[in-house]
Design a protein around this motif. Sequence first.
Motif, PDB file in Angstrom:
ATOM      1  N   PHE A 126       1.015  13.252   2.923  1.00 21.87           N
ATOM      2  CA  PHE A 126      -0.431  13.140   2.778  1.00 21.87           C
ATOM      3  C   PHE A 126      -0.769  14.656   2.088  1.00 21.87           C
ATOM      4  CE2 PHE A 126      -0.118  10.044   6.103  1.00 21.87           C
ATOM      5  CZ  PHE A 126      -0.889   9.095   5.587  1.00 21.87           C
ATOM      6  N   PRO A 127      -1.611  14.530   1.146  1.00 28.56           N
ATOM      7  CA  PRO A 127      -2.311  15.694   0.631  1.00 28.56           C
ATOM      8  C   PRO A 127      -3.496  16.339   1.469  1.00 28.56           C
ATOM      9  CG  PRO A 127      -3.107  13.963  -0.555  1.00 28.56           C
ATOM     10  CD  PRO A 127      -2.336  13.457   0.236  1.00 28.56           C
ATOM     11  N   HIS A 128      -3.896  15.714   2.521  1.00 31.17           N
ATOM     12  CA  HIS A 128      -4.918  15.989   3.099  1.00 31.17           C
ATOM     13  C   HIS A 128      -4.602  16.449   4.626  1.00 31.17           C
ATOM     14  CE1 HIS A 128      -7.320  13.390   0.717  1.00 31.17           C
ATOM     15  NE2 HIS A 128      -6.295  12.407   0.904  1.00 31.17           N
ATOM     16  N   THR A 129      -5.284  17.389   5.192  1.00 36.05           N
ATOM     17  CA  THR A 129      -5.276  17.901   6.433  1.00 36.05           C
ATOM     18  C   THR A 129      -5.357  17.027   7.698  1.00 36.05           C
ATOM     19  OG1 THR A 129      -7.580  18.601   6.838  1.00 36.05           O
ATOM     20  CG2 THR A 129      -6.206  20.268   5.645  1.00 36.05           C
ATOM     21  N   ARG A 130      -4.959  17.430   8.883  1.00 32.29           N
ATOM     22  CA  ARG A 130      -5.207  16.176   9.911  1.00 32.29           C
ATOM     23  C   ARG A 130      -6.810  16.033  10.031  1.00 32.29           C
ATOM     24  NH1 ARG A 130      -7.109  16.064  14.255  1.00 32.29           N
ATOM     25  NH2 ARG A 130      -6.869  14.751  16.175  1.00 32.29           N
ATOM     26  N   PHE A 157      -1.624   2.561   9.865  1.00 29.09           N
ATOM     27  CA  PHE A 157      -1.053   3.816   9.380  1.00 29.09           C
ATOM     28  C   PHE A 157      -0.674   3.448   7.912  1.00 29.09           C
ATOM     29  CE2 PHE A 157       3.093   5.690   7.880  1.00 29.09           C
ATOM     30  CZ  PHE A 157       2.603   7.223   7.985  1.00 29.09           C
ATOM     31  N   THR A 158      -0.299   2.079   7.754  1.00 27.18           N
ATOM     32  CA  THR A 158       0.159   1.600   6.432  1.00 27.18           C
ATOM     33  C   THR A 158      -1.143   1.757   5.575  1.00 27.18           C
ATOM     34  OG1 THR A 158       1.769   0.120   7.307  1.00 27.18           O
ATOM     35  CG2 THR A 158       1.039  -0.295   4.937  1.00 27.18           C
ATOM     36  N   GLU A 159      -2.426   1.246   5.972  1.00 26.17           N
ATOM     37  CA  GLU A 159      -3.519   1.213   5.219  1.00 26.17           C
ATOM     38  C   GLU A 159      -4.008   2.594   4.801  1.00 26.17           C
ATOM     39  OE1 GLU A 159      -7.130  -1.546   6.607  1.00 26.17           O
ATOM     40  OE2 GLU A 159      -6.131  -0.698   8.307  1.00 26.17           O
ATOM     41  N   LEU A 160      -3.835   3.497   5.606  1.00 27.34           N
ATOM     42  CA  LEU A 160      -4.132   4.957   5.370  1.00 27.34           C
ATOM     43  C   LEU A 160      -3.029   5.532   4.401  1.00 27.34           C
ATOM     44  CD1 LEU A 160      -5.783   7.434   6.111  1.00 27.34           C
ATOM     45  CD2 LEU A 160      -4.324   8.021   7.860  1.00 27.34           C
ATOM     46  N   LEU A 161      -1.704   5.245   4.742  1.00 26.56           N
ATOM     47  CA  LEU A 161      -0.813   5.811   3.669  1.00 26.56           C
ATOM     48  C   LEU A 161      -0.873   5.187   2.092  1.00 26.56           C
ATOM     49  CD1 LEU A 161       1.683   7.472   3.371  1.00 26.56           C
ATOM     50  CD2 LEU A 161       3.103   5.816   3.909  1.00 26.56           C
ATOM     51  N   ASP A 162      -1.098   4.173   2.281  1.00 30.12           N
ATOM     52  CA  ASP A 162      -1.241   3.511   0.867  1.00 30.12           C
ATOM     53  C   ASP A 162      -2.573   3.712   0.067  1.00 30.12           C
ATOM     54  OD1 ASP A 162       1.193   2.193   1.386  1.00 30.12           O
ATOM     55  OD2 ASP A 162       0.396   0.199   1.881  1.00 30.12           O
ATOM     56  N   SER A 163      -3.632   4.015   0.848  1.00 32.85           N
ATOM     57  CA  SER A 163      -4.795   4.349   0.281  1.00 32.85           C
ATOM     58  C   SER A 163      -4.943   5.935   0.159  1.00 32.85           C
ATOM     59  CB  SER A 163      -5.939   3.591   1.149  1.00 32.85           C
ATOM     60  OG  SER A 163      -6.080   4.063   2.143  1.00 32.85           O
ATOM     61  N   HIS A 164      -4.510   6.673   0.809  1.00 30.99           N
ATOM     62  CA  HIS A 164      -4.644   8.018   0.706  1.00 30.99           C
ATOM     63  C   HIS A 164      -3.414   8.930   0.625  1.00 30.99           C
ATOM     64  CE1 HIS A 164      -8.623   6.277   1.863  1.00 30.99           C
ATOM     65  NE2 HIS A 164      -9.104   7.367   1.196  1.00 30.99           N
ATOM     66  N   GLY A 165      -2.418   8.458   0.731  1.00 32.22           N
ATOM     67  CA  GLY A 165      -1.151   9.090   0.645  1.00 32.22           C
ATOM     68  C   GLY A 165      -0.927   9.725  -0.647  1.00 32.22           C
ATOM     69  N   ARG A 166       0.175  10.612  -0.947  1.00 28.75           N
ATOM     70  CA  ARG A 166       0.481  11.090  -2.142  1.00 28.75           C
ATOM     71  C   ARG A 166       1.035   9.714  -2.957  1.00 28.75           C
ATOM     72  NH1 ARG A 166       0.617  16.800  -1.671  1.00 28.75           N
ATOM     73  NH2 ARG A 166       0.975  17.592   0.406  1.00 28.75           N
ATOM     74  N   PRO A 167       1.013   9.717  -4.075  1.00 32.19           N
ATOM     75  CA  PRO A 167       1.287   8.776  -5.018  1.00 32.19           C
ATOM     76  C   PRO A 167       2.917   8.463  -4.609  1.00 32.19           C
ATOM     77  CG  PRO A 167       0.181  10.497  -6.367  1.00 32.19           C
ATOM     78  CD  PRO A 167       0.246  11.007  -4.983  1.00 32.19           C
ATOM     79  N   GLU A 168       3.573   9.397  -4.728  1.00 30.61           N
ATOM     80  CA  GLU A 168       5.149   9.375  -4.313  1.00 30.61           C
ATOM     81  C   GLU A 168       5.507   8.735  -3.009  1.00 30.61           C
ATOM     82  OE1 GLU A 168       4.534  13.700  -3.647  1.00 30.61           O
ATOM     83  OE2 GLU A 168       3.760  12.050  -4.900  1.00 30.61           O
ATOM     84  N   ALA A 169       4.656   8.623  -2.038  1.00 33.74           N
ATOM     85  CA  ALA A 169       4.760   8.269  -0.572  1.00 33.74           C
ATOM     86  C   ALA A 169       4.226   7.096  -0.257  1.00 33.74           C
ATOM     87  CB  ALA A 169       4.060   9.265   0.269  1.00 33.74           C
TER      88      ALA A 169
END
Length: 884
Positions: free
Chosen positions: A511-515, A530-542
Amino acid sequence: MTSMPPHPEATPAAAPGTTPTLVLIGHGMVGQRFLEELADRGVTGRARVVVLCEEPRPAYDRVQLTSYFAGRSPEDLSLVDPDFMARHGIELHLGDPATAVDRTARTVTARSGLTVRYDALVLATGSYPFVPPVPGKDSAGCFVYRTIEDLLAIEEYAENARTGVVVGGGLLGLEAAGALKGLGLRTHIVEFAPRLMALQVDEGGGRALRRTVEEMGLEVHTGVGGKEIVADGAGAVTAMGLSDDSRIETDLVVFSAGVRPRDQLARDCGLPVGDRGGIVVDERCRTADPAVYAIGECALAADGRVYGLVAPGYDMARTAAAGLAEALGAGSGPADGFTGADLSTKLKLLGVDVASFGDAHGATDGCLDVVYSDARSGVYKKLVIGAAGELLGGVLVGDAEAYGMLRPLTGSVPPVSPEQLVLPAGAEGGAAALGPSALPDSAVLCNCHNVTKGTVRAAVAEHSCGTLPEVKKCTKAGTGCGSCVKSLTAVMNDELAASGATIDTGLCGCFPHTRAELYEIVRTLRLTTFTELLDSHGRPEARNGDGCEICKPTVGSIIASLAPSVGADGYVLDGEQAALQDTNDHFLANLQRNGSYSIVPRIPGGEITPEKLIVIGEVARDFGLYTKITGGQRIDLFGARVDQLPQVWARLVDAGFESGHAYGKALRTVKSCVGQTWCRYGVQDSVRMAIELELRYRGLRSPHKLKSAVSGCARECAEARGKDFGVIATSNGWNLYVGGNGGADPRHADLLAQDLSDAELIRLIDRFLMFYIRTADRLERTSAWLERIEGGLDHVRDVVVHDSLGLCDELEALMAAHVTHYRDEWAETLADPERLARFVSFVNAPDAPDPSVRFVPERDQVKPDLTLLAGPTLPVRTLEGTSA
């Protein structure tokens, strides 16, 4: 001191056309550092390197030796990468110490009979423990504390011991005492000097340290020495007589009364040694024989000292390696000669921070002391100030947070008054937080590797290091004891900011964001997985990945905190949430050393009926659990197998108990004194308030654990100012304190508001906790958050008291949702067979208990029966250093 005649430059005298041979005797921390320096300078590619090591394992971190008893294995302590020796062609002979050196023939003979001819020889034989010449010192049950093998032997012997004595109250002595205490022994410390750590701390620091150590349950005897060891007919220790004619009944004695240089090989081959030991070397670490070097604790340096700290040893290793590299035409030129070292040190002993630097004892003419002492919290700080206002040195006990900034300022005039440097955060007139900008480039940040601030800045500016691991790899700073990492990070970030670079403040590689930013994303978009958050706001490679061990529990905590508001299921072990949890949350219990679990029912405010006490006693008896009353006014039950957890909790829930959330980053306890109901000094009903607060905030998930307390008067018996939020009664209501904690970095809480009514108090705590949960970093206690957040306490007061950001209605609504939707996790678990199915030791054999979870009796209860890593047969190291 024995002087050493000058000699010409030494050159490895290999025959023309042959490869020179370098022999290293000893493979401890300094020896391994020497090998790394050789490799860095290209020497291992030009010479044959042979290492003779007495111990059965490669070099390990002796500074962290006691961490073995906290669960670290010998492999965890290793300093040697698995392929290091092979990669550099180094021949390592384990368990085969050198027994003789023939300087005429230039050969070394090992115990196995191996004989190696050398062109250059380096002695890194270290030191041996000093054992006072007391009668009975060779009795069974007497040990030294120096190697992993020593620890294994002590651990085995302690299984049948109840009491232990440590002879020596210095650095290693306190480490040994902590180890014995951790093994369950009643522990005594015997120190001949008038105070503990006499070389490092002054009288005031010694008093603070002793008070803290004794509060931990250790018994301290200073100003006395051992007179004799008393043994029984079988030759085993039964008691120790002291020089004041007193006597300590004991089953085990550990000698940790200092060390002496291991210089016997040098003596035997005719090399000069000091009057009190140590192989005499010059500033290039050469002995009287130009082909022989000595480094580390076995060497008597050019300034006439034998150095027992690792940092000077590393400096000697660097100096000797540079000299040999120069002689072989390798490397980038000679290193500076070794003429002495800074004896500053920062350690955590028995969980207590202890640091000293510079002229800690104020020996300089005309110097003055600036002292802060808080006997209640065990904090003592002293700065020694010169006549011109320069900082000469200091002693820090109980709170050494400022060490990383103070030590580099030694010799200069600090940018703020000394009084501001010793006062605690929140105190009137202090404290001043010095950032890296206050340090000159010449300031040494990493004492272990002698790395300056300028070197770290150059690593960022000239070598494009943008992360802490890159800075460590480039400079080696932070790879020793680790006490400088905080300062390194600050310098790195300042340099990155000054260059205009973007500092990656992302939570992790996913994630490029802080907590705090992720919290706002989840809250605003009402994300529930968690999946929703990672797929929408995670780093592209993650994206479309599984996340990592940093972000999964962090996001799991955020979703749990916001569950009622965003529509998520608040039960942490359902669906995807289960995979996000930390180890303890997986089974709603704290995992212990032997694979068993502890059970901590909630006891709000510490108040409990006799009937409930009886239930706890019956449960502990029926399941054979170890029982301990905690400092948080609860009762811990230790030793349950995972398959027993539902059975135990079924009994407890039936009796009206709830989960105490000791396993989660959540509210733990709200301690209380008995208050005005019973105490003649009390001015408010502290028990009632503590119960109300604990029931209100139970189960509240947060970035870190939360602790609280309510004191019924200013006498402060509940220790509320050492809590994340603490309440102290006044004749007009309640005072609210925030941002305190005990533990490794103690901090007094700051006054947020005073003379509050019950309703005002609860409203402000609601706001404070939700603002903390909203803005804190991962695993950041309220104390660290309060010091980090821009504006500090004043800003937090503006937000939660004066509603400067207009957030208070929202913060109160979030807390109200938590209170309304609270459900006890264990009651929910017991009501659902599918949820109960996870509580098995083996998925493929759900009815089979874990056979490795075993116990042995101790003090009418049980303790874990831990399997020794070395196996059933241990080599026992005798006091002379040979194997029995």
